[in-house]
Design an enzyme around this catalytic site. Structure first.
Site, mmCIF file in Angstrom:
data_model
loop_
_atom_site.group_PDB
_atom_site.id
_atom_site.type_symbol
_atom_site.label_atom_id
_atom_site.label_comp_id
_atom_site.label_asym_id
_atom_site.label_seq_id
_atom_site.Cartn_x
_atom_site.Cartn_y
_atom_site.Cartn_z
ATOM 1 N N ASP A 47 -7.350 -3.193 14.651
ATOM 2 C CA ASP A 47 -8.745 -3.520 14.319
ATOM 3 C C ASP A 47 -8.824 -4.707 13.366
ATOM 4 O OD1 ASP A 47 -7.773 -2.429 12.004
ATOM 5 O OD2 ASP A 47 -9.226 -0.796 11.861
ATOM 6 N N ASP A 71 0.814 -1.212 0.000
ATOM 7 C CA ASP A 71 0.000 0.000 0.000
ATOM 8 C C ASP A 71 0.847 1.259 0.000
ATOM 9 O OD1 ASP A 71 0.934 -0.484 2.572
ATOM 10 O OD2 ASP A 71 -1.028 -0.894 3.416
ATOM 11 N N GLU A 105 -9.726 -2.218 5.710
ATOM 12 C CA GLU A 105 -10.311 -1.919 7.009
ATOM 13 C C GLU A 105 -11.557 -2.773 7.236
ATOM 14 O OE1 GLU A 105 -8.821 0.045 8.974
ATOM 15 O OE2 GLU A 105 -7.909 1.741 7.932
ATOM 16 N N HIS A 156 -7.079 -5.025 10.517
ATOM 17 C CA HIS A 156 -6.859 -4.756 9.088
ATOM 18 C C HIS A 156 -5.551 -5.379 8.595
ATOM 19 C CE1 HIS A 156 -4.831 -0.771 10.350
ATOM 20 N NE2 HIS A 156 -3.894 -1.448 9.731
HETATM 21 C C1 F6R Z 1 1.523 -1.561 6.215
HETATM 22 C C2 F6R Z 1 0.173 -2.054 6.321
HETATM 23 C C3 F6R Z 1 -0.596 -2.096 7.592
HETATM 24 C C4 F6R Z 1 0.239 -2.436 8.817
HETATM 25 C C5 F6R Z 1 -0.628 -2.427 10.091
HETATM 26 C C6 F6R Z 1 0.190 -2.685 11.325
HETATM 27 O O1 F6R Z 1 2.000 -1.659 4.879
HETATM 28 O O2 F6R Z 1 -0.347 -2.410 5.329
HETATM 29 O O3 F6R Z 1 -1.636 -3.036 7.466
HETATM 30 O O4 F6R Z 1 0.835 -3.691 8.641
HETATM 31 O O5 F6R Z 1 -1.253 -1.184 10.215
HETATM 32 O O6 F6R Z 1 1.068 -1.613 11.545
HETATM 33 P P1 F6R Z 1 2.221 -1.702 12.626
HETATM 34 O O7 F6R Z 1 3.176 -2.746 12.159
HETATM 35 O O8 F6R Z 1 2.871 -0.321 12.603
HETATM 36 O O9 F6R Z 1 1.580 -2.024 13.925
#
Ligand code: F6R
Length: 245
Positions: A136, A67, A143, A138
Protein backbone atom coordinates in the site's frame (compact mmCIF):
# COMPACT_ATOMS: atom_id res chain seq x y z
CA UNK A 1 14.94 9.83 -7.13
CA UNK A 2 17.73 7.84 -8.75
CA UNK A 3 16.44 4.53 -10.14
CA UNK A 4 18.72 1.52 -10.44
CA UNK A 5 17.24 -1.53 -12.12
CA UNK A 6 18.08 -5.13 -11.34
CA UNK A 7 17.21 -8.36 -13.11
CA UNK A 8 15.80 -10.09 -10.09
CA UNK A 9 15.77 -10.23 -6.29
CA UNK A 10 19.30 -11.61 -6.01
CA UNK A 11 20.79 -8.92 -8.20
CA UNK A 12 18.84 -6.21 -6.36
CA UNK A 13 20.29 -7.54 -3.10
CA UNK A 14 23.86 -7.60 -4.44
CA UNK A 15 23.63 -4.05 -5.84
CA UNK A 16 22.20 -2.84 -2.51
CA UNK A 17 25.00 -4.55 -0.59
CA UNK A 18 27.66 -2.76 -2.67
CA UNK A 19 26.05 0.61 -1.86
CA UNK A 20 25.83 -0.16 1.88
CA UNK A 21 29.33 -1.67 2.00
CA UNK A 22 30.81 1.33 0.20
CA UNK A 23 29.27 3.68 2.79
CA UNK A 24 30.81 1.66 5.60
CA UNK A 25 34.19 1.50 3.83
CA UNK A 26 34.19 5.26 3.20
CA UNK A 27 32.92 6.09 6.70
CA UNK A 28 33.59 3.25 9.16
CA UNK A 29 31.65 5.14 11.87
CA UNK A 30 28.56 5.65 9.76
CA UNK A 31 25.01 5.41 11.09
CA UNK A 32 22.79 2.99 9.19
CA UNK A 33 19.00 2.88 9.32
CA UNK A 34 17.77 -0.70 8.94
CA UNK A 35 14.55 -2.35 7.82
CA UNK A 36 13.07 -5.80 8.40
CA UNK A 37 10.63 -7.89 6.32
CA UNK A 38 11.43 -10.15 3.38
CA UNK A 39 12.99 -7.51 1.13
CA UNK A 40 16.31 -6.84 2.92
CA UNK A 41 17.08 -10.49 3.77
CA UNK A 42 19.16 -10.92 0.61
CA UNK A 43 20.99 -7.65 1.27
CA UNK A 44 21.83 -8.80 4.81
CA UNK A 45 23.09 -12.17 3.46
CA UNK A 46 25.36 -10.32 1.06
CA UNK A 47 26.67 -8.04 3.83
CA UNK A 48 27.47 -11.12 5.92
CA UNK A 49 29.34 -12.57 2.93
CA UNK A 50 31.36 -9.36 2.47
CA UNK A 51 32.13 -9.32 6.21
CA UNK A 52 33.27 -12.97 6.17
CA UNK A 53 35.49 -12.26 3.17
CA UNK A 54 37.16 -9.54 5.27
CA UNK A 55 36.03 -6.80 2.88
CA UNK A 56 33.92 -4.79 5.36
CA UNK A 57 34.40 -4.11 9.07
CA UNK A 58 31.25 -3.09 10.96
CA UNK A 59 32.90 -2.51 14.36
CA UNK A 60 32.46 1.28 14.19
CA UNK A 61 28.95 1.26 12.71
CA UNK A 62 25.84 2.34 14.62
CA UNK A 63 22.37 1.18 13.57
CA UNK A 64 18.79 2.28 14.12
CA UNK A 65 15.94 0.06 13.04
CA UNK A 66 12.85 1.61 11.54
CA UNK A 67 10.28 -0.05 13.72
CA UNK A 68 9.13 -2.69 16.18
CA UNK A 69 5.76 -4.22 17.02
CA UNK A 70 4.15 -2.81 20.17
CA UNK A 71 3.66 -5.42 22.87
CA UNK A 72 6.41 -7.79 21.74
CA UNK A 73 9.44 -8.16 24.00
CA UNK A 74 12.88 -8.22 22.35
CA UNK A 75 13.10 -11.97 23.13
CA UNK A 76 9.85 -12.79 21.31
CA UNK A 77 10.80 -14.81 18.19
CA UNK A 78 8.43 -12.66 16.05
CA UNK A 79 9.97 -9.39 17.22
CA UNK A 80 12.14 -7.33 14.91
CA UNK A 81 14.87 -7.65 17.56
CA UNK A 82 14.87 -11.42 16.90
CA UNK A 83 14.72 -10.88 13.14
CA UNK A 84 17.79 -8.61 13.20
CA UNK A 85 19.68 -11.03 15.42
CA UNK A 86 18.92 -13.91 13.07
CA UNK A 87 19.51 -12.20 9.73
CA UNK A 88 22.36 -9.82 10.50
CA UNK A 89 23.60 -9.02 13.98
CA UNK A 90 24.76 -12.47 15.09
CA UNK A 91 26.82 -12.86 11.91
CA UNK A 92 28.74 -9.56 11.84
CA UNK A 93 30.62 -7.36 14.30
CA UNK A 94 28.41 -4.37 15.11
CA UNK A 95 28.90 -3.93 18.89
CA UNK A 96 25.62 -4.63 20.76
CA UNK A 97 25.67 -1.15 22.33
CA UNK A 98 25.69 0.40 18.84
CA UNK A 99 22.47 -1.38 17.73
CA UNK A 100 19.17 0.34 18.36
CA UNK A 101 15.62 -0.94 17.87
CA UNK A 102 12.54 0.60 19.52
CA UNK A 103 11.48 -1.33 22.61
CA UNK A 104 8.03 -2.68 21.80
CA UNK A 105 7.61 -3.85 25.39
CA UNK A 106 8.08 -0.36 26.87
CA UNK A 107 5.42 0.51 29.47
CA UNK A 108 5.23 4.08 28.22
CA UNK A 109 5.24 3.98 24.41
CA UNK A 110 5.23 7.78 24.08
CA UNK A 111 8.36 8.07 26.25
CA UNK A 112 10.02 5.28 24.25
CA UNK A 113 9.34 7.16 21.00
CA UNK A 114 10.89 10.33 22.42
CA UNK A 115 13.90 8.39 23.76
CA UNK A 116 14.43 6.85 20.31
CA UNK A 117 14.35 10.20 18.51
CA UNK A 118 16.85 11.58 21.03
CA UNK A 119 19.21 8.66 20.45
CA UNK A 120 19.12 9.31 16.69
CA UNK A 121 19.85 12.99 17.32
CA UNK A 122 22.75 12.16 19.64
CA UNK A 123 24.20 9.98 16.87
CA UNK A 124 23.99 13.07 14.57
CA UNK A 125 21.31 11.50 12.40
CA UNK A 126 21.24 8.62 9.94
CA UNK A 127 23.73 8.50 7.06
CA UNK A 128 22.00 5.82 5.02
CA UNK A 129 18.45 4.60 5.60
CA UNK A 130 17.45 1.29 4.04
CA UNK A 131 13.74 0.95 3.28
CA UNK A 132 11.40 -1.75 2.02
CA UNK A 133 8.01 -0.86 0.55
CA UNK A 134 4.58 -2.04 1.62
CA UNK A 135 2.05 -3.02 -1.06
CA UNK A 136 0.00 0.00 0.00
CA UNK A 137 3.05 2.25 -0.29
CA UNK A 138 3.96 2.30 3.39
CA UNK A 139 7.53 2.84 4.55
CA UNK A 140 8.44 1.85 8.08
CA UNK A 141 4.96 1.46 9.55
CA UNK A 142 3.86 4.79 8.11
CA UNK A 143 0.55 3.74 6.64
CA UNK A 144 -1.53 5.66 4.08
CA UNK A 145 -2.87 8.91 5.47
CA UNK A 146 0.22 9.40 7.62
CA UNK A 147 1.23 12.86 8.81
CA UNK A 148 4.50 13.74 7.07
CA UNK A 149 5.65 15.88 10.02
CA UNK A 150 5.75 13.01 12.53
CA UNK A 151 8.91 11.71 14.20
CA UNK A 152 9.05 8.29 15.88
CA UNK A 153 5.50 7.52 17.01
CA UNK A 154 2.94 4.89 17.97
CA UNK A 155 1.10 3.60 14.89
CA UNK A 156 -2.07 1.58 14.48
CA UNK A 157 -1.51 -0.96 11.67
CA UNK A 158 -3.94 -1.16 8.79
CA UNK A 159 -5.82 -4.36 8.00
CA UNK A 160 -3.81 -4.78 4.78
CA UNK A 161 -0.49 -4.64 6.67
CA UNK A 162 -1.78 -7.01 9.36
CA UNK A 163 -2.77 -9.45 6.61
CA UNK A 164 0.52 -9.06 4.71
CA UNK A 165 2.51 -9.67 7.92
CA UNK A 166 0.39 -12.61 9.07
CA UNK A 167 2.77 -14.85 7.09
CA UNK A 168 5.40 -14.33 9.79
CA UNK A 169 3.04 -15.50 12.59
CA UNK A 170 1.25 -18.78 13.41
CA UNK A 171 -2.10 -17.11 12.76
CA UNK A 172 -3.50 -13.70 11.94
CA UNK A 173 -4.78 -13.06 15.48
CA UNK A 174 -1.21 -13.08 16.76
CA UNK A 175 -0.15 -10.14 14.58
CA UNK A 176 0.16 -7.08 16.85
CA UNK A 177 -2.27 -4.31 16.01
CA UNK A 178 0.17 -1.46 16.57
CA UNK A 179 3.85 -0.63 16.37
CA UNK A 180 6.49 1.96 17.16
CA UNK A 181 7.83 3.42 13.94
CA UNK A 182 10.19 6.13 12.83
CA UNK A 183 8.00 8.78 11.24
CA UNK A 184 8.29 10.29 7.79
CA UNK A 185 10.13 13.25 9.32
CA UNK A 186 12.74 10.91 10.84
CA UNK A 187 13.14 9.02 7.55
CA UNK A 188 13.36 12.19 5.46
CA UNK A 189 16.08 13.52 7.80
CA UNK A 190 18.41 10.67 6.79
CA UNK A 191 21.21 11.96 4.56
CA UNK A 192 20.77 9.13 2.05
CA UNK A 193 17.92 6.75 1.37
CA UNK A 194 18.04 3.35 -0.27
CA UNK A 195 14.60 1.98 -1.15
CA UNK A 196 14.41 -1.64 -2.28
CA UNK A 197 11.52 -3.29 -4.08
CA UNK A 198 11.15 -6.70 -5.64
CA UNK A 199 8.24 -8.67 -7.06
CA UNK A 200 5.09 -7.87 -9.03
CA UNK A 201 3.02 -7.23 -5.89
CA UNK A 202 5.09 -4.05 -5.38
CA UNK A 203 4.72 -2.76 -8.98
CA UNK A 204 1.66 -0.60 -8.32
CA UNK A 205 3.14 0.99 -5.19
CA UNK A 206 6.38 1.65 -7.08
CA UNK A 207 4.47 3.43 -9.84
CA UNK A 208 2.81 5.68 -7.28
CA UNK A 209 6.01 6.25 -5.33
CA UNK A 210 8.02 7.24 -8.38
CA UNK A 211 5.53 8.80 -10.77
CA UNK A 212 2.46 9.71 -8.75
CA UNK A 213 1.61 12.82 -6.78
CA UNK A 214 3.38 13.31 -3.47
CA UNK A 215 0.61 12.43 -1.07
CA UNK A 216 0.12 10.97 2.43
CA UNK A 217 -2.16 8.41 0.72
CA UNK A 218 1.00 6.76 -0.61
CA UNK A 219 3.65 7.45 2.03
CA UNK A 220 6.65 6.40 -0.14
CA UNK A 221 5.78 9.16 -2.64
CA UNK A 222 7.38 11.63 -0.20
CA UNK A 223 10.76 10.18 -1.16
CA UNK A 224 10.47 12.11 -4.46
CA UNK A 225 11.30 15.17 -2.34
CA UNK A 226 14.42 13.67 -0.78
CA UNK A 227 17.67 15.12 -2.20
CA UNK A 228 19.55 11.79 -2.15
CA UNK A 229 17.19 8.85 -2.56
CA UNK A 230 17.99 5.77 -4.62
CA UNK A 231 15.53 3.06 -5.57
CA UNK A 232 16.79 -0.38 -6.56
CA UNK A 233 13.97 -2.20 -8.23
CA UNK A 234 13.84 -5.58 -9.96
CA UNK A 235 12.11 -6.26 -13.29
CA UNK A 236 8.86 -7.48 -11.75
CA UNK A 237 8.49 -4.51 -9.41
CA UNK A 238 9.40 -2.02 -12.14
CA UNK A 239 6.87 -3.39 -14.66
CA UNK A 240 4.44 -0.47 -14.25
CA UNK A 241 7.04 2.30 -14.54
CA UNK A 242 8.74 0.67 -17.54
CA UNK A 243 5.40 0.29 -19.34
CA UNK A 244 4.66 4.01 -18.98
CA UNK A 245 8.20 5.26 -19.75
C1 F6R B 1 10.06 -3.23 7.95
C2 F6R B 1 9.19 -2.17 7.51
C3 F6R B 1 8.15 -2.33 6.46
C4 F6R B 1 8.55 -3.27 5.33
C5 F6R B 1 7.41 -3.40 4.30
C6 F6R B 1 7.75 -4.38 3.21
O1 F6R B 1 10.96 -2.77 8.95
O2 F6R B 1 9.31 -1.13 8.04
O3 F6R B 1 7.84 -1.07 5.93
O4 F6R B 1 9.71 -2.77 4.70
O5 F6R B 1 6.25 -3.84 4.96
O6 F6R B 1 7.84 -5.67 3.74
P1 F6R B 1 8.42 -6.87 2.89
O7 F6R B 1 9.85 -6.58 2.64
O8 F6R B 1 8.26 -8.09 3.79
O9 F6R B 1 7.61 -6.96 1.65
Amino acid sequence: MRIVTAKDYDQMSRKASYIVASRVILNPKCVLGLATGDTPKGLYNELVRLFRAGDVDFSGVTTFNLDEYAGLSPENPQSYHSYMEEHLFRHINIPPEHRHIPNGAAQNIGAECRRYEELIEQAHGIDLQILGLGRDGHIGFNEPDVKFEKGTHHVRLTQSTIEANARFFENRDEVPKSAISMGIKTIMSARRILLLASGSEKAEAIRGAVMGAVTPDLPASVLQLHPNATLIVDEAASAEIMRIK
